[in-house]
Scaffold this motif. Structure first.
Motif, PDB file in Angstrom:
ATOM      1  N   HIS A 119       0.812  -1.207   0.000  1.00 52.11           N
ATOM      2  CA  HIS A 119       0.000   0.000   0.000  1.00 52.11           C
ATOM      3  C   HIS A 119       0.852   1.267   0.000  1.00 52.11           C
ATOM      4  CE1 HIS A 119      -3.723  -2.250   1.739  1.00 52.11           C
ATOM      5  NE2 HIS A 119      -3.274  -2.746   0.616  1.00 52.11           N
ATOM      6  N   SER A 120       2.031   1.214  -0.590  1.00 51.41           N
ATOM      7  CA  SER A 120       2.878   2.394  -0.655  1.00 51.41           C
ATOM      8  C   SER A 120       3.538   2.474  -2.023  1.00 51.41           C
ATOM      9  CB  SER A 120       3.942   2.357   0.442  1.00 51.41           C
ATOM     10  OG  SER A 120       4.724   3.526   0.389  1.00 51.41           O
ATOM     11  N   PRO A 121       2.886   3.090  -2.992  1.00 47.74           N
ATOM     12  CA  PRO A 121       3.435   3.141  -4.347  1.00 47.74           C
ATOM     13  C   PRO A 121       4.504   4.202  -4.525  1.00 47.74           C
ATOM     14  CG  PRO A 121       1.352   4.282  -4.283  1.00 47.74           C
ATOM     15  CD  PRO A 121       1.553   3.685  -2.919  1.00 47.74           C
ATOM     16  N   HIS A 122       4.770   5.030  -3.503  1.00 44.27           N
ATOM     17  CA  HIS A 122       5.602   6.210  -3.703  1.00 44.27           C
ATOM     18  C   HIS A 122       7.096   5.922  -3.632  1.00 44.27           C
ATOM     19  CE1 HIS A 122       1.959   8.476  -3.546  1.00 44.27           C
ATOM     20  NE2 HIS A 122       1.645   7.904  -2.391  1.00 44.27           N
ATOM     21  N   HIS A 123       7.477   4.640  -3.410  1.00 43.17           N
ATOM     22  CA  HIS A 123       8.890   4.331  -3.303  1.00 43.17           C
ATOM     23  C   HIS A 123       9.408   3.579  -4.530  1.00 43.17           C
ATOM     24  CE1 HIS A 123       7.671   5.241   0.777  1.00 43.17           C
ATOM     25  NE2 HIS A 123       8.934   5.553   0.996  1.00 43.17           N
ATOM     26  N   LEU A 124       8.656   3.598  -5.610  1.00 40.74           N
ATOM     27  CA  LEU A 124       9.111   2.952  -6.843  1.00 40.74           C
ATOM     28  C   LEU A 124      10.264   3.757  -7.448  1.00 40.74           C
ATOM     29  CD1 LEU A 124       5.660   2.108  -8.422  1.00 40.74           C
ATOM     30  CD2 LEU A 124       7.158   0.595  -7.162  1.00 40.74           C
ATOM     31  N   LYS A 125      11.344   3.064  -7.835  1.00 38.80           N
ATOM     32  CA  LYS A 125      12.505   3.768  -8.372  1.00 38.80           C
ATOM     33  C   LYS A 125      12.228   4.293  -9.783  1.00 38.80           C
ATOM     34  CE  LYS A 125      15.673   0.863  -5.703  1.00 38.80           C
ATOM     35  NZ  LYS A 125      14.637   0.046  -5.106  1.00 38.80           N
ATOM     36  N   LEU A 171      -5.111   2.477  -6.605  1.00 42.09           N
ATOM     37  CA  LEU A 171      -4.963   2.521  -8.070  1.00 42.09           C
ATOM     38  C   LEU A 171      -4.856   3.966  -8.559  1.00 42.09           C
ATOM     39  CD1 LEU A 171      -7.286  -0.152  -9.761  1.00 42.09           C
ATOM     40  CD2 LEU A 171      -4.821   0.055  -9.932  1.00 42.09           C
ATOM     41  N   GLU A 172      -5.679   4.829  -7.973  1.00 40.24           N
ATOM     42  CA  GLU A 172      -5.654   6.244  -8.353  1.00 40.24           C
ATOM     43  C   GLU A 172      -4.314   6.877  -7.972  1.00 40.24           C
ATOM     44  OE1 GLU A 172      -7.000   9.337 -10.397  1.00 40.24           O
ATOM     45  OE2 GLU A 172      -8.062   7.428 -10.178  1.00 40.24           O
ATOM     46  N   GLU A 173      -3.752   6.455  -6.826  1.00 41.64           N
ATOM     47  CA  GLU A 173      -2.437   6.968  -6.419  1.00 41.64           C
ATOM     48  C   GLU A 173      -1.366   6.524  -7.411  1.00 41.64           C
ATOM     49  OE1 GLU A 173      -1.370   6.037  -2.433  1.00 41.64           O
ATOM     50  OE2 GLU A 173      -3.137   6.999  -1.557  1.00 41.64           O
ATOM     51  N   TYR A 174      -1.437   5.266  -7.822  1.00 42.91           N
ATOM     52  CA  TYR A 174      -0.491   4.767  -8.841  1.00 42.91           C
ATOM     53  C   TYR A 174      -0.607   5.634 -10.105  1.00 42.91           C
ATOM     54  CZ  TYR A 174       1.171   0.273  -6.899  1.00 42.91           C
ATOM     55  OH  TYR A 174       1.805  -0.690  -6.176  1.00 42.91           O
ATOM     56  N   LYS A 175      -1.835   5.822 -10.560  1.00 45.91           N
ATOM     57  CA  LYS A 175      -2.060   6.567 -11.806  1.00 45.91           C
ATOM     58  C   LYS A 175      -1.537   7.996 -11.703  1.00 45.91           C
ATOM     59  CE  LYS A 175      -5.727   8.087 -14.951  1.00 45.91           C
ATOM     60  NZ  LYS A 175      -7.182   8.058 -15.245  1.00 45.91           N
ATOM     61  N   THR A 176      -1.841   8.656 -10.576  1.00 46.40           N
ATOM     62  CA  THR A 176      -1.406  10.050 -10.388  1.00 46.40           C
ATOM     63  C   THR A 176       0.115  10.151 -10.385  1.00 46.40           C
ATOM     64  OG1 THR A 176      -3.392  10.527  -9.106  1.00 46.40           O
ATOM     65  CG2 THR A 176      -1.542  12.035  -8.837  1.00 46.40           C
ATOM     66  N   MET A 177       0.749   9.265  -9.623  1.00 44.13           N
ATOM     67  CA  MET A 177       2.203   9.304  -9.501  1.00 44.13           C
ATOM     68  C   MET A 177       2.897   9.041 -10.846  1.00 44.13           C
ATOM     69  SD  MET A 177       4.677   6.785  -7.351  1.00 44.13           S
ATOM     70  CE  MET A 177       4.258   5.500  -8.535  1.00 44.13           C
ATOM     71  N   LEU A 178       2.407   8.033 -11.565  1.00 41.31           N
ATOM     72  CA  LEU A 178       3.039   7.680 -12.842  1.00 41.31           C
ATOM     73  C   LEU A 178       2.750   8.713 -13.924  1.00 41.31           C
ATOM     74  CD1 LEU A 178       2.319   3.831 -12.784  1.00 41.31           C
ATOM     75  CD2 LEU A 178       4.478   4.993 -12.256  1.00 41.31           C
ATOM     76  N   SER A 179       1.547   9.300 -13.886  1.00 46.00           N
ATOM     77  CA  SER A 179       1.208  10.359 -14.852  1.00 46.00           C
ATOM     78  C   SER A 179       2.099  11.572 -14.657  1.00 46.00           C
ATOM     79  CB  SER A 179      -0.268  10.756 -14.694  1.00 46.00           C
ATOM     80  OG  SER A 179      -1.110   9.670 -14.995  1.00 46.00           O
ATOM     81  N   GLU A 180       2.405  11.877 -13.387  1.00 46.37           N
ATOM     82  CA  GLU A 180       3.285  13.009 -13.101  1.00 46.37           C
ATOM     83  C   GLU A 180       4.694  12.773 -13.639  1.00 46.37           C
ATOM     84  OE1 GLU A 180       3.049  13.398  -8.888  1.00 46.37           O
ATOM     85  OE2 GLU A 180       1.140  14.499  -8.923  1.00 46.37           O
ATOM     86  N   LYS A 181       5.064  11.507 -13.813  1.00 44.70           N
ATOM     87  CA  LYS A 181       6.386  11.167 -14.359  1.00 44.70           C
ATOM     88  C   LYS A 181       6.368  11.042 -15.881  1.00 44.70           C
ATOM     89  CE  LYS A 181       7.931   8.884 -10.127  1.00 44.70           C
ATOM     90  NZ  LYS A 181       9.057   9.784  -9.843  1.00 44.70           N
ATOM     91  N   GLY A 182       5.207  11.331 -16.475  1.00 39.35           N
ATOM     92  CA  GLY A 182       5.137  11.384 -17.922  1.00 39.35           C
ATOM     93  C   GLY A 182       4.598  10.145 -18.603  1.00 39.35           C
ATOM     94  N   PHE A 183       4.083   9.175 -17.841  1.00 41.52           N
ATOM     95  CA  PHE A 183       3.543   7.953 -18.443  1.00 41.52           C
ATOM     96  C   PHE A 183       2.042   8.097 -18.681  1.00 41.52           C
ATOM     97  CE2 PHE A 183       7.290   6.562 -16.069  1.00 41.52           C
ATOM     98  CZ  PHE A 183       7.973   5.858 -17.051  1.00 41.52           C
ATOM     99  N   LYS A 184       1.555   7.443 -19.750  1.00 42.29           N
ATOM    100  CA  LYS A 184       0.125   7.437 -20.067  1.00 42.29           C
ATOM    101  C   LYS A 184      -0.508   6.230 -19.375  1.00 42.29           C
ATOM    102  CE  LYS A 184       1.409   9.240 -24.597  1.00 42.29           C
ATOM    103  NZ  LYS A 184       1.525   8.898 -26.026  1.00 42.29           N
TER     104      LYS A 184
END
Length: 623
Positions: free
Chosen positions: A472-478, A549-562
């Motif tokens: 439950h912590s997606p924010h530590h993905l490298k 899931l929404e946190e994953y999407k937000t974090m990855l979208s901010e890094k430029g992924f669709k």
């Protein structure tokens, strides 16, 4: 989000009350429903035994038990008020499904054991007052299931009024019993001084403590406090905590008065006249009239027993509902759920009484207390962990001093109850004609309970240091990938389960598609409720998974992924292929935990079953 006792959740407004008295009155009620568990028929046998054998000398044990209960119930209320979760829901959100199923099974057994004592107590009361056979009395207790349904449909306030009325009947009955018995007040006060005359007194003291703190009350209280609607600001929560503590103090002190009155009655009536072995409720009832010289003494005793049994069975069945919904998120018709809960207690009682006769009721009451003893630690220890957690409690976690006091109480209660269980098992082994059967069944079961208890005690301490990288912590993905990677896939599906395997799966997917590809994150909610209701389910786990899931999407979208997301419901081996085959994906990327052997049996082999059902390549990444 699934709410605890949804039909009465926040149904009593505690807002806009102009005076302190009105505010107090708005919060009063839940603790009285809880307090009946502290004066149920399971307590009567230990109180009678303590008073008849040792006079007034064990009153201090009741007082100590009451102080312990007050602290634990206040922690339970704090959990419900602050987190808006009952103890079962909090456990379900914290532990793995495998551990939760075990905890649910143990909690259900405890509810059945507690319900068994209450059903027997009420049946004994009906037998003493109306000369109804025990089996008929047990059958009559089925009717209070419909009484509970009627009361809860009328609102929680009506139920609280009904239970408080029964509690008052018990209290008034024992006031008259005290008048008849005329106890020696000097000896009553002396009984508040801690002393244990001998080893037998220690055994009875253990029984009194074991019968006092009931595990189902901790689940019940954390749910009932959520029936109040109040201002959710910091000030409003503080106020709710204060008023509920006052409610608990008054209600549990009343329960202490009832338990003390039973012990004092036994001391002033039986011990004083040389009857030192009165532990059976039926024996106590039979001796009251000749020893006190009034026919009203046994009548009021039986009336109080019926009232205590009736109130306890209602709240016990309610606790059963809370545990079933909290652990399993299983939504079924209320009357069906309550009938099931009651039958779990009644069927064993009827069978045993029918086979062995009515003389075994005392042994059944003792057995029910031993079963409760086994389960107690599995409710107390998670509760202490939860209310000590700064994240869960949002700043309302308990202080270090309270934590130390709570752990001391937990150690005392669990140790004493473990001693009681050990003594019972040792006695069974000595008296059994075939002890090998017990060594192969009862002993391994007790050892497995001990291992699980140690796991629950130490797991949060061990995992606290790893919390930053766990579930439950997606924010530590490298999210580091090589720009010279293959980047050949344009529509990539990724199965995620909010564990450490997600990081490796996502990084490998990004190497395949780079920032030009479109990614769809797939997660399947696989609770029992999701399997039954599909996407109509609206429970706590679904809410959490949607948020993650929404946190994953937000974090990855901010890094430029669709990124898009898909949430499925049911078995992953069926739902993931359905989503894949209905879409236009080039590849499915999936992480695994490397389970083998026993873990495959426990957790399943999703990958093996899934690979044969999809029409696109499956890229398996081992953690």
């Amino acid at each position: 989000m699934s709410k605890s006792l949804e039909e009465v959740h926040q149904s009593v407004s505690a807002q806009n009350k102009t005076t302190i008295f009105r505010k107090l009155l708005a919060f009063f009620g839940p603790a009285y429903l809880v307090s009946v568990g502290y004066m149920d028929p399971g307590n009567w046998a230990t109180d009678l035994a303590g008073g008849s054998q040792f006079g007034y000398s064990l009153i201090w044990v009741l007082l100590m038990s009451n102080i312990m209960a007050l602290l634990l119930q206040s922690l339970s209320a704090r959990l419900g008020i602050v987190t808006q979760r009952d103890l079962a829901q909090a456990s379900r959100e914290t532990y793995s499904p495998f551990i939760n199923y075990i905890l649910y099974f143990l909690a259900e057994i405890a509810i059945a054991a507690c319900d068994l004592a209450e059903v027997l107590g009420m049946a004994i009361g009906l037998n003493l007052l109306f000369d109804i056979s025990l089996i008929q009395g047990v059958a009559i207790t089925v009717l209070d299931t419909f009484l509970l349904l009627f009361l809860i449909n009328k609102g929680i306030r009506k139920m609280e009024a009904f239970i408080i009325s029964l509690v008052l009947i018990v209290g008034i009955s024992f006031i008259f019993e005290m008048i008849f018995a005329q106890p020696e007040m000097g000896k009553v006060m002396t009984g508040l001084i801690p002393i244990l005359p001998n080893d037998t007194a220690l055994y009875i003291a253990i029984g009194i403590i074991g019968a006092t703190v009931m595990p189902h009350n901790l689940y019940l209280h954390s749910s009932l406090v959520q029936t109040r609607k109040f201002d959710r600001s910091k000030t409003g929560i503080k106020q709710a905590l204060k008023y509920n503590f006052i409610d608990s103090t008054i209600a549990l002190n009343f329960a202490f008065f009832v338990n003390a009155a039973i012990l004092i009655l036994a001391a002033a009536t039986f011990h004083k006249n040389g009857y030192f072995e009165v532990a059976e409720i039926q024996d106590a009832h039979r001796l009251l009239a000749p020893l006190l010289g009034t026919k009203w003494a046994p009548i009021l005793f039986a009336v109080a027993l019926i009232a205590a049994g009736q109130s306890s069975t209602v709240t016990g069945t309610l606790a059963g509902q809370i545990i079933m919904e909290g652990y399993l998120n299983l939504r079924i018709q209320p009357w069906v759920r309550r009938i099931i809960t009651r039958l779990i207690a009644i069927v064993p009682a009827v069978i045993v009484i029918y086979v062995f006769g009515e003389s075994v009721t005392g042994k059944m009451l003792i057995l029910s207390q031993v079963i409760l003893s086994l389960q107690l630690g599995f409710a107390i220890i998670p509760l202490i962990h939860f209310v000590s957690d700064k994240t869960k409690m949002k700043g309302f976690h308990i202080s270090t001093t309270t934590q130390v006091a709570a752990w001391i109480i937990a150690i005392i209660i669990v140790s004493l109850n473990a001693k009681l269980v050990y003594s019972e098992i040792a006695g069974l082994l000595e008296s059994s004609e075939n002890p090998l059967v017990l060594w192969l069944t009862v002993v391994p079961l007790a050892v497995s309970f001990l291992v699980l208890l140690l796991y629950i005690v130490f797991k949060p301490f061990i995992s606290k240091g790893k919390a930053a990288t766990l579930n439950h912590s997606p924010h530590h993905l490298k999210l580091q990938f090589s720009p010279s990677g293959v980047e050949s896939k344009k529509n990539i599906a990724i199965a995620v389960d909010f564990s450490g395997a997600d990081e490796i799966a996502l990084n490998n997917a990004f190497e395949l598609g780079g920032k030009e590809a479109k990614y769809t994150l797939i997660h399947v909610v696989e609770t029992i409720g999701a399997m039954i209701y599909g996407d109509d389910i609206d429970d706590c786990e679904t809410t959490i998974d949607e948020k993650l899931l929404e946190e994953y999407k937000t974090m990855l979208s901010e890094k430029g992924f669709k990124v898009e997301t898909k949430l499925g419901f049911g078995k992953p081996t069926a739902i993931i292929p359905q989503i894949i085959n209905e879409g236009t994906f080039d590849i499915l990327v999936m992480g695994t935990h490397g389970h083998t052997g026993l873990k495959d049996l426990l957790f399943g082999t999703t990958v093996d079953k899934l690979r044969h059902k999809i029409s696109i390549p499956l890229f398996i990444v081992k953690k």
